[in-house]
Design a protein around this motif. Structure first.
Motif, PDB file in Angstrom:
ATOM      1  N   MET A 204       0.849  -1.194   0.000  1.00  0.00           N
ATOM      2  CA  MET A 204       0.000   0.000   0.000  1.00  0.00           C
ATOM      3  C   MET A 204       0.885   1.245   0.000  1.00  0.00           C
ATOM      4  SD  MET A 204      -2.984   1.171   2.728  1.00  0.00           S
ATOM      5  CE  MET A 204      -4.010  -0.246   2.396  1.00  0.00           C
ATOM      6  N   GLY A 205       0.705   2.090  -1.041  1.00  0.00           N
ATOM      7  CA  GLY A 205       1.513   3.282  -1.150  1.00  0.00           C
ATOM      8  C   GLY A 205       1.117   4.341  -0.142  1.00  0.00           C
TER       9      GLY A 205
ATOM     10  N   LYS B  83      -8.673  -3.641   5.789  1.00  0.00           N
ATOM     11  CA  LYS B  83      -7.772  -4.245   6.770  1.00  0.00           C
ATOM     12  C   LYS B  83      -7.742  -5.759   6.600  1.00  0.00           C
ATOM     13  CE  LYS B  83      -6.027  -3.335  11.311  1.00  0.00           C
ATOM     14  NZ  LYS B  83      -6.061  -2.381  12.440  1.00  0.00           N
ATOM     15  N   GLY B  84      -8.897  -6.327   6.271  1.00  0.00           N
ATOM     16  CA  GLY B  84      -8.928  -7.759   6.004  1.00  0.00           C
ATOM     17  C   GLY B  84      -8.068  -8.130   4.805  1.00  0.00           C
ATOM     18  N   LEU B  85      -8.131  -7.310   3.755  1.00  0.00           N
ATOM     19  CA  LEU B  85      -7.294  -7.545   2.576  1.00  0.00           C
ATOM     20  C   LEU B  85      -5.816  -7.417   2.908  1.00  0.00           C
ATOM     21  CD1 LEU B  85      -9.360  -5.600  -0.131  1.00  0.00           C
ATOM     22  CD2 LEU B  85      -9.126  -8.089   0.092  1.00  0.00           C
ATOM     23  N   ALA B  86      -5.487  -6.461   3.780  1.00  0.00           N
ATOM     24  CA  ALA B  86      -4.093  -6.264   4.179  1.00  0.00           C
ATOM     25  C   ALA B  86      -3.555  -7.487   4.921  1.00  0.00           C
ATOM     26  CB  ALA B  86      -3.968  -5.020   5.054  1.00  0.00           C
TER      27      ALA B  86
ATOM     28  N   ILE C 269     -14.402 -13.422   4.034  1.00  0.00           N
ATOM     29  CA  ILE C 269     -14.049 -12.993   5.387  1.00  0.00           C
ATOM     30  C   ILE C 269     -13.821 -11.491   5.425  1.00  0.00           C
ATOM     31  CG2 ILE C 269     -12.349 -13.192   7.240  1.00  0.00           C
ATOM     32  CD1 ILE C 269     -14.201 -15.586   6.976  1.00  0.00           C
ATOM     33  N   CYS C 270     -13.238 -10.942   4.363  1.00  0.00           N
ATOM     34  CA  CYS C 270     -13.013  -9.492   4.309  1.00  0.00           C
ATOM     35  C   CYS C 270     -14.342  -8.732   4.324  1.00  0.00           C
ATOM     36  CB  CYS C 270     -12.225  -9.130   3.053  1.00  0.00           C
ATOM     37  SG  CYS C 270     -10.499  -9.644   3.090  1.00  0.00           S
ATOM     38  N   VAL C 271     -15.319  -9.228   3.571  1.00  0.00           N
ATOM     39  CA  VAL C 271     -16.648  -8.599   3.570  1.00  0.00           C
ATOM     40  C   VAL C 271     -17.269  -8.706   4.955  1.00  0.00           C
ATOM     41  CG1 VAL C 271     -18.995  -8.733   2.646  1.00  0.00           C
ATOM     42  CG2 VAL C 271     -17.033  -8.970   1.113  1.00  0.00           C
ATOM     43  N   ALA C 272     -17.132  -9.872   5.589  1.00  0.00           N
ATOM     44  CA  ALA C 272     -17.672 -10.050   6.940  1.00  0.00           C
ATOM     45  C   ALA C 272     -16.991  -9.107   7.923  1.00  0.00           C
ATOM     46  CB  ALA C 272     -17.490 -11.501   7.389  1.00  0.00           C
TER      47      ALA C 272
END
Length: 205
Positions: A1-2, A113-116, A123-126
């Motif tokens: 992430m820039g 944050k889930g993607l990170a 799970i990221c959507v949740a």
């Protein structure tokens, strides 16, 4: 992430914190709490979802303990809301608008944050839904209301749809800034349209 993406994520977190602080403050004033009660509800609404998210991820200390800026923002926002509440014609409309904005902002923050953490898309959507909804759940429980997420209103569903839109746009290569803005807008508009036209999930009884 820039660095630019980090800055955008920080702006979204600040906007979400501000929106939920206003939402919590006005909900507390509807119940005629004193100033201290308003501050507590505003704080719980703003940091509740993010706190649960960070605990689930094992990211401790949680985000608002790492920087005093969030607590200061909530404090100032709540005090300003208390001072100027008489100029707002309808607390209910103001509460709804800021709650919907906060829902959109924090859903995106949680999903990012889930993607990170390289979690699966579902799970990221949740995680985004938890981040967006849990502060409102705490607010409503403290004020002895049935949480919005458990009523007939479309609430968590808006987060889920917004999260899916985020992942789809990101997958096809849309500019990250537009992905965030569009996802927040989708969640906000779903809430407005659902309430305006009385759209609800089907009841099982």
């Amino acid at each position: 992430m820039g660095q630019f993406d980090v800055a955008i994520a920080e702006v979204i977190t600040i906007c979400g914190t501000f929106s939920f602080a206003v939402s919590g403050a006005f909900a507390a004033m509807q119940k005629r709490l004193d100033v201290f009660g308003v501050l507590i509800i505003a704080f719980a609404t703003s940091v509740g979802g993010g706190t649960l998210r960070d605990i689930l991820l094992g990211d401790t200390p949680v985000f608002w303990l790492k920087s005093a800026n969030y607590s200061l923002l909530i404090l100032v926002t709540a005090i300003v809301a208390v001072i100027f509440w008489k100029r707002i014609k309808s607390l209910k409309i103001t509460l709804f608008l800021f709650d919907s904005l906060g829902l959109g902002f924090f859903t995106v923050v949680g999903l990012q944050k889930g993607l990170a953490y390289d979690l699966s898309p579902g799970i990221c959507v949740a995680l985004g839904t938890v981040t967006g909804c849990f502060g409102g759940i705490i607010r409503d429980i403290l004020l002895n209301n049935i949480p919005l997420i458990f009523r007939k209103e479309i609430y968590a569903t808006a987060c889920i749809v917004g999260g899916i839109v985020y992942l789809l746009l990101d997958y096809i290569g849309v500019d990250p800034t537009f992905v965030k803005v569009i996802s927040v807008a989708v969640i906000f508009l779903i809430r407005i349209i659902a309430v305006k036209y009385n759209l609800t999930l089907p009841r099982m009884y």
